[in-house]
Scaffold this active site. Structure first.
Site, PDB file in Angstrom:
ATOM      1  N   GLU A   1     -68.973  -3.060 -45.050  1.00 11.80           N
ATOM      2  CA  GLU A   1     -69.230  -2.163 -43.926  1.00 11.80           C
ATOM      3  C   GLU A   1     -69.266  -0.694 -44.330  1.00 11.80           C
ATOM      4  O   GLU A   1     -69.740   0.152 -43.565  1.00 11.80           O
ATOM      5  CB  GLU A   1     -68.157  -2.361 -42.844  1.00 11.80           C
ATOM      6  CG  GLU A   1     -68.240  -3.686 -42.105  1.00 11.80           C
ATOM      7  CD  GLU A   1     -69.475  -3.791 -41.225  1.00 11.80           C
ATOM      8  OE1 GLU A   1     -70.077  -2.746 -40.902  1.00 11.80           O
ATOM      9  OE2 GLU A   1     -69.851  -4.921 -40.867  1.00 11.80           O
TER      10      GLU A   1
ATOM     11  N   GLU B   1     -57.995 -20.098 -56.221  1.00 12.49           N
ATOM     12  CA  GLU B   1     -56.930 -19.109 -56.083  1.00 12.49           C
ATOM     13  C   GLU B   1     -55.841 -19.284 -57.134  1.00 12.49           C
ATOM     14  O   GLU B   1     -55.056 -18.367 -57.377  1.00 12.49           O
ATOM     15  CB  GLU B   1     -56.319 -19.156 -54.687  1.00 12.49           C
ATOM     16  CG  GLU B   1     -55.438 -20.354 -54.408  1.00 12.49           C
ATOM     17  CD  GLU B   1     -54.697 -20.183 -53.087  1.00 12.49           C
ATOM     18  OE1 GLU B   1     -53.470 -20.348 -53.115  1.00 12.49           O
ATOM     19  OE2 GLU B   1     -55.327 -19.891 -52.065  1.00 12.49           O
TER      20      GLU B   1
END
Length: 298
Positions: A83, A114
């Site tokens: 953004e 992960e």
């Protein structure tokens, strides 16, 4: 830290019977728990402010802001990074989001990603991490190997590092130079850290990136003066930004924007200082892009 001892893995008494209540009561329980999240973030505002100052200092010197996380945490980092270019007109590589498992993991679970310490290090190497960059490790549990290894590697390079988790004393918190630990308590659905913990992380990331952009002159008053007009809505927003900043009418705002190739900052200085586009841009460049400095010092 053992999983069963983590606050984020605890059982929430308020939701112990949530599978037996009405839909409305279910929503009330979730909403009541969500209300506690901003208060948890409020308690760590000094830590967030310290991180913003460090991030700004490094980025001002040519560094980047790098988010690294797995699962929801990684996706939130990517969301925040993505953004920044349209909202603040920065280059896409200035704020970077890395997720365990790569691009595929944005929409899908990648088994074991992960847990890969090597993955965290390699992903940072692949973007050419330097000592000027700031690495922000994001992990609700604070125990994600991918994130911990990334932070360790970043510190070895001399990077400034920030760890965001929701468990006090976690490995992410102790590995990073700066720890931001909003303690949101047990989740409504036990262990579902995409809920309150994820919301807390999103609020913190909002502050980190927004704080960086404000301190970098990307905001004048409360206006996003470097917004890029990529659609009709943002074209209209640009006009409104220039109007609000200068008090001029829509026609004058649009004319100024057209004259300067739709750069809000330049248009604002043009109107307020009665300058042409070239001179307005020159003065902005002389003051590092800060409208306030152009107005206050000239």
């Amino acid at each position: 830290m053992q999983l069963e001892k983590m606050i984020t893995e605890g059982s929430n008494a308020a939701s112990a019977e949530i599978d037996r209540v009405s839909t409305l009561e279910m929503c009330r329980i979730i909403n009541d728990e969500d209300k506690t999240v901003p208060l948890a973030v409020e308690r760590v505002l000094p830590d967030i402010a310290a991180a913003i100052d460090v991030i700004h200092a490094q980025v001002s010197g040519g560094g980047r802001l790098i988010y690294i996380g797995a699962g929801t945490s990684g996706r939130l980092g990517i969301l925040d990074a993505s953004e920044c270019p349209p909202t603040y007109g920065v280059k896409p590589g200035l704020v970077v989001g890395l997720i365990a498992g790569g691009e595929y993991a944005i929409q899908h679970a990648v088994e074991g990603a992960e847990d890969s310490r090597e993955g965290g290090v390699n992903d940072l190497k692949n973007i050419g991490l330097t000592a000027q960059d700031v690495v922000v490790g994001i992990a609700a549990s604070g125990r994600t190997p991918y994130v911990i290894a990334g932070l360790e590697y970043a510190r070895q390079l001399g990077c400034r590092t920030v760890g965001i988790s929701c468990n006090p004393g976690s490995a992410v918190s102790t590995t990073a130079e700066f720890a931001i630990t909003p303690v949101v308590g047990a989740e409504v659905v036990t262990g579902s850290s995409r809920m309150k913990a994820g919301t807390a992380q999103k609020l913190v990331l909002n502050m980190l990136s927004t704080g960086l952009m404000i301190k970098s002159g990307k905001v004048f008053g409360n206006l996003m003066v470097d917004v890029v007009a990529t659609n009709e809505k943002l074209h209209v927003r640009q006009v409104n930004i220039v109007k609000n900043a200068t008090g001029c009418n829509a026609e004058k705002a649009e004319a100024a924007l057209i004259a300067c190739e739709r750069n809000c900052k330049t248009a604002i200085v043009m109107v307020l200082k009665n300058l042409d586009a070239a001179e307005a841009k020159k003065r902005l460049d002389q003051h590092g892009g800060f409208i306030r400095q152009v107005l206050d010092k000239e």
